[in-house]
Design an enzyme around this catalytic site. Structure first.
Site, PDB file in Angstrom:
ATOM      1  N   ASP A  47      -8.196   3.892   1.281  1.00 33.70           N
ATOM      2  CA  ASP A  47      -7.222   4.224   2.316  1.00 33.70           C
ATOM      3  C   ASP A  47      -7.970   4.735   3.549  1.00 33.70           C
ATOM      4  OD1 ASP A  47      -5.223   5.174   3.888  1.00 33.70           O
ATOM      5  OD2 ASP A  47      -4.198   6.259   2.298  1.00 33.70           O
ATOM      6  N   ARG A  61      -3.297  -0.630   5.478  1.00 33.82           N
ATOM      7  CA  ARG A  61      -3.895  -1.700   4.670  1.00 33.82           C
ATOM      8  C   ARG A  61      -2.974  -2.907   4.469  1.00 33.82           C
ATOM      9  NH1 ARG A  61      -5.215   2.162  -0.215  1.00 33.82           N
ATOM     10  NH2 ARG A  61      -3.295   3.039   0.634  1.00 33.82           N
ATOM     11  N   CYS A  88       0.868  -1.191   0.000  1.00 29.90           N
ATOM     12  CA  CYS A  88       0.000   0.000   0.000  1.00 29.90           C
ATOM     13  C   CYS A  88       0.898   1.232   0.000  1.00 29.90           C
ATOM     14  CB  CYS A  88      -0.983  -0.025   1.167  1.00 29.90           C
ATOM     15  SG  CYS A  88      -0.223   0.036   2.809  1.00 29.90           S
TER      16      CYS A  88
HETATM   17  P1  4NP Z   1      -1.801   2.842   4.144  1.00 28.02           P
HETATM   18  O1  4NP Z   1      -2.413   4.197   4.719  1.00 28.02           O
HETATM   19  O2  4NP Z   1      -1.255   3.152   2.757  1.00 28.02           O
HETATM   20  O3  4NP Z   1      -2.968   1.926   4.084  1.00 28.02           O
HETATM   21  O4  4NP Z   1      -0.720   2.398   5.112  1.00 28.02           O
HETATM   22  C1  4NP Z   1      -1.651   5.376   4.826  1.00 28.02           C
HETATM   23  C2  4NP Z   1      -0.917   5.599   5.948  1.00 28.02           C
HETATM   24  C3  4NP Z   1      -0.191   6.768   6.081  1.00 28.02           C
HETATM   25  C4  4NP Z   1      -0.217   7.705   5.058  1.00 28.02           C
HETATM   26  C5  4NP Z   1      -0.939   7.471   3.917  1.00 28.02           C
HETATM   27  C6  4NP Z   1      -1.662   6.292   3.795  1.00 28.02           C
HETATM   28  N1  4NP Z   1       0.493   8.917   5.210  1.00 28.02           N
HETATM   29  O5  4NP Z   1       0.406   9.757   4.313  1.00 28.02           O
HETATM   30  O6  4NP Z   1       1.192   9.105   6.212  1.00 28.02           O
END
Ligand code: 4NP
Length: 153
Positions: free
Chosen positions: A122, A15, A9
């Site tokens: 997300d 995720r 991800c």
């Molecule tokens: P992930 O969610 O891609 O599902 O781990 C996110 C976690 C952090 C960030 C973006 C998406 N961030 O910009 O810090």
């Protein structure tokens, strides 16, 4: 033979840690090894998000030993299957592929199921039951992946 699966991800804290934990819980670890990574580098070395830890714990899966790492081009050599959570992750991974064999390894996670949804949303900035919904989307796809891998072995 061991099949190596990588879940990808953006942040590798919401995720893909769920996807790693869920798929690993459905397969024989001697036959299938699952890891996860993020295309971004915001949270390197961190534990998964507390909300992902909580929802996985609710369903009996412990993801607290996972630590965030960034996707690397070497992952194309180290893994047999690479599942991305959304189109942006997919494009970012494909952009690092060096040959057709690498490209063939990369799939969208939800393409494994007929859900009508192609992307795992997300949940990072959302509130409420976002993590619960994401858990079930990922869980369904992982059941299908586990079934296919079991039939192959
Ligand atoms: P992930 O969610 O891609 O599902 O781990 C996110 C976690 C952090 C960030 C973006 C998406 N961030 O910009 O810090």
């Amino acid at each position: 033979m061991t099949t190596r699966v990588l879940m990808v991800c953006l942040g590798n804290i919401c995720r893909s840690p769920l996807a790693e934990g869920i798929l690993q819980s459905k397969v024989d670890p001697k036959k299938v090894v699952v890891d996860s990574a993020g295309t971004g580098s915001y949270h390197l070395g961190n534990k998964p998000d507390e909300r992902s830890i909580a929802v996985s714990r609710k369903y009996g899966i412990d993801i607290t030993r996972q630590r965030c790492r960034q996707f690397s081009p070497k992952d194309f050599d180290d893994f047999d299957l690479i599942y991305t959570m959304d189109h942006s992750n997919y494009s970012n991974v494909i952009a690092l592929a060096r040959n057709e064999d690498h490209i063939r390894k990369v799939k969208m996670l939800l393409d494994e199921v007929e859900s009508g949804i192609r992307e795992v949303p997300d949940p990072y900035y959302g509130s409420g039951d976002g993590f619960e919904k994401v858990f079930h989307l990922i869980d369904k796809a992982c059941s299908e992946i586990a079934r296919k891998l079991e039939n192959q072995s």
